[in-house]
Design an enzyme around this catalytic site. Structure first.
Site, PDB file in Angstrom:
ATOM      1  N   ASN A 145      27.110   1.582  34.128  1.00 43.10           N
ATOM      2  CA  ASN A 145      26.234   0.916  33.182  1.00 43.10           C
ATOM      3  C   ASN A 145      24.807   0.994  33.702  1.00 43.10           C
ATOM      4  OD1 ASN A 145      24.913  -1.766  31.930  1.00 43.10           O
ATOM      5  ND2 ASN A 145      26.606  -1.090  30.639  1.00 43.10           N
ATOM      6  N   GLU A 164      29.490  -4.861  29.227  1.00 44.06           N
ATOM      7  CA  GLU A 164      29.781  -3.632  28.495  1.00 44.06           C
ATOM      8  C   GLU A 164      30.875  -2.824  29.192  1.00 44.06           C
ATOM      9  OE1 GLU A 164      26.032  -1.738  27.807  1.00 44.06           O
ATOM     10  OE2 GLU A 164      25.381  -3.270  26.399  1.00 44.06           O
ATOM     11  N   GLU A 172      28.094   1.822  20.152  1.00 46.71           N
ATOM     12  CA  GLU A 172      27.302   2.863  20.812  1.00 46.71           C
ATOM     13  C   GLU A 172      28.110   3.593  21.883  1.00 46.71           C
ATOM     14  OE1 GLU A 172      23.890   1.133  22.640  1.00 46.71           O
ATOM     15  OE2 GLU A 172      25.035  -0.171  23.971  1.00 46.71           O
ATOM     16  N   HIS A 205      12.121  -3.708  16.321  1.00 47.74           N
ATOM     17  CA  HIS A 205      12.870  -3.460  17.549  1.00 47.74           C
ATOM     18  C   HIS A 205      11.969  -3.725  18.740  1.00 47.74           C
ATOM     19  CE1 HIS A 205      14.812  -0.653  20.660  1.00 47.74           C
ATOM     20  NE2 HIS A 205      15.610  -1.696  20.510  1.00 47.74           N
ATOM     21  N   HIS A 206      12.419  -4.610  19.626  1.00 45.55           N
ATOM     22  CA  HIS A 206      11.721  -4.915  20.874  1.00 45.55           C
ATOM     23  C   HIS A 206      12.635  -4.582  22.043  1.00 45.55           C
ATOM     24  CE1 HIS A 206       8.981  -8.221  18.903  1.00 45.55           C
ATOM     25  NE2 HIS A 206       8.592  -6.989  18.615  1.00 45.55           N
ATOM     26  N   GLU A 207      12.533  -3.395  22.577  1.00 41.13           N
ATOM     27  CA  GLU A 207      13.241  -3.077  23.813  1.00 41.13           C
ATOM     28  C   GLU A 207      12.337  -3.484  24.970  1.00 41.13           C
ATOM     29  OE1 GLU A 207      15.349  -2.748  26.612  1.00 41.13           O
ATOM     30  OE2 GLU A 207      16.422  -2.009  24.836  1.00 41.13           O
ATOM     31  N   GLU A 220      24.658  -8.617  21.148  1.00 36.46           N
ATOM     32  CA  GLU A 220      25.559  -7.522  21.507  1.00 36.46           C
ATOM     33  C   GLU A 220      26.473  -8.055  22.607  1.00 36.46           C
ATOM     34  OE1 GLU A 220      25.157  -2.856  22.786  1.00 36.46           O
ATOM     35  OE2 GLU A 220      24.028  -4.365  23.892  1.00 36.46           O
ATOM     36  N   HIS A 252      20.329  -7.853  22.287  1.00 44.10           N
ATOM     37  CA  HIS A 252      21.267  -6.956  22.960  1.00 44.10           C
ATOM     38  C   HIS A 252      21.081  -7.051  24.474  1.00 44.10           C
ATOM     39  CE1 HIS A 252      22.869  -4.141  19.668  1.00 44.10           C
ATOM     40  NE2 HIS A 252      22.398  -5.237  19.084  1.00 44.10           N
ATOM     41  N   GLU A 253      22.187  -6.858  25.189  1.00 39.99           N
ATOM     42  CA  GLU A 253      22.242  -6.955  26.658  1.00 39.99           C
ATOM     43  C   GLU A 253      21.920  -8.359  27.177  1.00 39.99           C
ATOM     44  OE1 GLU A 253      21.722  -2.972  25.336  1.00 39.99           O
ATOM     45  OE2 GLU A 253      19.988  -4.311  25.517  1.00 39.99           O
TER      46      GLU A 253
END
Length: 711
Positions: free
Chosen positions: A191, A169, A505, A410-412, A499, A480-481
């Protein structure tokens, strides 16, 4: 599917002594391989022009003789392969996989160990990997370093981001190779998790351009059971060497023969657009692993997301210093008053999605644990099934069904990967039971187990495990990430997108450079589609959150173009419904543009400056065009010769007004309609930070073109 596989000794390859040569099917690329004083080396040319100068190959092993020298060439196998296959979804309906192959078997005389290096030469570049057959003297081994080199012929211009074990990122820097060292400090920006490793380390996919107009791209394909490759530059000799991501104790990869490394890829052309159209990364991956793919569908969605990113709303439900799952009583907690994932607010989004034809609604912050999820290195952080008191799972499931819309899960994980695997099966089953078929997973923060990195072998194995487990429940994944993609979507097409780059973002965290989206298709998207989350119509973030003075560096017309230029089968209209309601004429393009394509053309391209794509809808004869521009005012000149001759199309052009500017006047757009044919041409001005989007809808009768000017 059409296949042709031929094993023969033919003119495309010559072998003598300890050397061999290979040409691409059309003869434009020329590969040379040699064992020189026991060291395997290779070089690559395009029409006589050097792409890779003589470069060494090999690996270093822990506690064993390295696989870098002492070799002799004992066997050469050559073949040609030609097939046409159909992806489940993609930028084209069909993909040709055509290459000539050279497999050289090397014996390390002192250790009696065998290593095969397999080269596949396509008409647009090279893929090669190391293979280790079953053998007595090399079974279990640990890679401590990979010594693959990519020697450059000169001090090329590069489009790069810092080498980092945990994030991609970063905004791109454009510089000479020799300037990377001096620019590294300013290129490394903050980051949530980052581990830069060198003053000259950069990440793949790396894009370069030579002074005489040759475009070169370095990347990898089929990253499985291995750690992610970066590139370390020897800036005195202009030689890149592979640099693998280590694990918690410093090892790079644990191997068991028979096995192989990922492919290392070199794509090159004298035309920038050819880099964007290359399918080498996909073709070097295995065919689809699933017999039934009927449940895998491209998705266009909106979400309860941007309002949290800007700070207008919050993920957390309550003002609590900490949360313990199963113990914290939320019924007596003091709500923040800003929690966005509440039943009525989500219903409003479902209504908007149903009205405007969006497939799904992403909801973040619906599950307990957001009060202390970030930066705590907390193991048992989420369980992925327990909602907050103001989020009614059953009611929203049935309401969405009644509107013909699905919710997106959504699974963070908060990078507590051990915890995610602990709950994964139950979480996917919960999705099945509640009509969720797509999940956005996240890996923000430092990895648990502690000491592991986002791009190490352990995490690479986890990402693939999560995708395969999701497939058992017919769930599509948007990670993502995670590690940047390497074409694995061919094998596991439920991996819709990642992502793994600096996305929209960051426009709410201080902004991306206008040139960012003119570079990403040449770099990050070489490996696979990105969930970039375009569609931001309100550039002034303070309008949502007075405490956030960020600015989205774009015009509205350019935001529309991104739905064509930033390819993904998973496209989000990321702004707020109340904002879209102010610009319904511009929203129309987002509603019309497909997310699955039959054909793709690159009409104009120059990394860092501009890209213009034309794509044909897989389910109709309609075409869509998108142009993304850097910070300079430019004129785009395109032809419509990709259209079917003899047919008329209604072209709706969404463009910047004359006075548009990404900083000064970003909302200045205009919409015009014309009649176009395959003989039409367009000269279109693009504002700084601007662009344009065009829908080309086939006219079925004369009434549709009545009163419209011809272009």
């Amino acid at each position: 599917m059409k296949n042709l596989l031929v094993f023969m000794a033919i003119s495309f390859m010559a072998v003598w002594g300890q050397a061999a040569e290979l040409k691409s099917p059309n003869g434009s690329f020329h590969l040379s391989f040699e064992v020189k004083d026991g060291v395997p080396v290779y070089s690559l040319q395009l029409e006589g022009q050097p792409v890779i100068l003589e470069s060494r190959l090999g690996l270093e092993l822990k506690g064993l003789e390295h696989l870098t020298n002492g070799f002799k060439l004992t066997k050469v196998d050559e073949s040609s392969f030609d097939e046409t296959w159909e992806p489940v979804w993609g930028e084209t309906k069909e993909i040709r996989n055509h290459y000539n192959e050279l497999a050289v078997t090397l014996e390390q005389e002192e250790t009696e160990r065998t290593m095969v290096i397999r080269f596949r030469l396509f008409d647009d570049g090279l893929g090669f990997r190391y293979e280790f057959p079953q053998q007595d003297n090399l079974t279990y081994f640990v890679v401590t370093d990979e010594k693959t080199q990519f020697a450059m012929a000169d001090d090329h211009t590069a489009f790069w981001i810092p080498g980092d074990y945990d994030t991609q990122e970063y905004d791109y820097t454009i510089s000479r190779l020799s300037e990377i060292r001096g620019l590294m400090d300013q290129a490394i920006t903050p980051n949530a998790s980052q581990t830069p490793f060198s003053d000259t380390g950069v990440q793949t996919a790396l894009m370069m351009k030579t002074d005489d107009g040759l475009y070169i791209n370095l990347h990898e394909a089929a990253l499985i059971e291995y750690s992610c490759m970066h590139l370390e530059l020897d800036d005195e000799n202009m030689i890149f060497e592979s640099h693998l991501t280590p694990d918690a104790v410093g090892n790079m990869a644990y191997m068991q023969a028979p096995t192989q490394t990922p492919w290392r890829t070199v794509i090159a052309s004298k035309n920038a657009g050819d880099i964007l159209l290359s399918n080498i990364t996909l073709n070097l991956n295995d065919p689809c692993a699933y017999d039934d793919v009927s449940w895998i569908k491209p998705v266009k969605y909106i979400g309860v997301w941007w309002e949290m990113i800007t700070g207008k709303s919050s993920w957390a439900y309550a003002d609590l210093p900490s949360v313990k799952l199963g113990e914290t009583d939320f019924s007596n907690a003091q709500p923040t008053g800003k929690h966005a994932a509440n039943t009525e607010h989500v219903k409003m989004h479902i209504d908007f999605a149903a009205k405007h034809g969006f497939d799904q609604v992403l909801v973040e912050g619906w599950n307990v644990g957001w009060e202390d999820w970030f930066g705590k290195s907390k193991d048992y952080v989420f369980d992925f099934v327990t909602p907050y008191p103001d989020f009614d799972v059953d009611e929203l499931r049935e309401y969405a069904k009644s509107k013909g819309v699905r919710l997106m899960m959504h699974h963070e994980t908060s990078s507590s990967v051990r915890n995610y695997e602990r709950h994964m099966d139950e979480a996917y089953k919960f999705m099945e039971d509640n009509n969720y078929n797509a999940v956005k997973s996240g890996y923000v923060g430092d990895i648990i187990p502690r000491g592991e990195h986002h791009y190490g072998q352990w995490m690479v194995n986890h990402y693939i495990y999560a995708v395969k487990e999701a497939a058992k429940h017919k769930v599509m994944v948007n990670a993502h990430e995670a590690v940047r993609p390497t074409g694995l979507r061919r094998t596991y097409p439920n991996l819709l997108a990642n992502e793994s780059a600096r996305g929209t973002e960051y426009e709410a965290f201080g902004g991306n450079k206008p040139a960012h989206t003119t570079i990403l298709p040449f770099t990050r998207l070489i490996g696979g589609p990105m969930d970039y989350t375009p569609g931001i119509f309100e550039q002034d973030v303070s309008k949502y959150n007075p405490d956030n003075n960020s600015w989205v560096n774009t015009t509205i017309a350019r935001q529309l173009a991104l739905y064509v230029t930033m390819y993904s089968p998973l496209q989000m209209a990321a702004d707020l419904p109340e904002t879209y309601n102010k610009y319904l004429d511009a929203l129309q393009f987002i509603k019309d543009v497909p997310v699955d394509w039959a054909d793709t053309k690159v009409l104009e391209a120059e990394p860092g400056d501009f890209i213009t794509y034309a794509r044909k809808d897989k389910n109709s004869d309609n075409w869509f065009v998108g142009r993304t521009n850097d910070e300079e005012p430019r004129v785009s000149n395109i032809k419509f010769d990709f259209l079917e001759p003899g047919k008329k199309y209604v072209a709706t052009i969404y463009s910047d007004k004359k006075d548009a500017h990404y900083k000064k006047n970003p909302k200045a757009y205009e919409i015009k309609k014309y009649v176009v044919t395959s003989k039409s041409k367009l000269s279109q001005k693009c504002a700084p930070g601007g662009g344009y989007a065009i829908s080309l809808i086939e006219a079925q009768d004369k009434s549709e073109t009545k009163g419209l000017k011809k272009l």
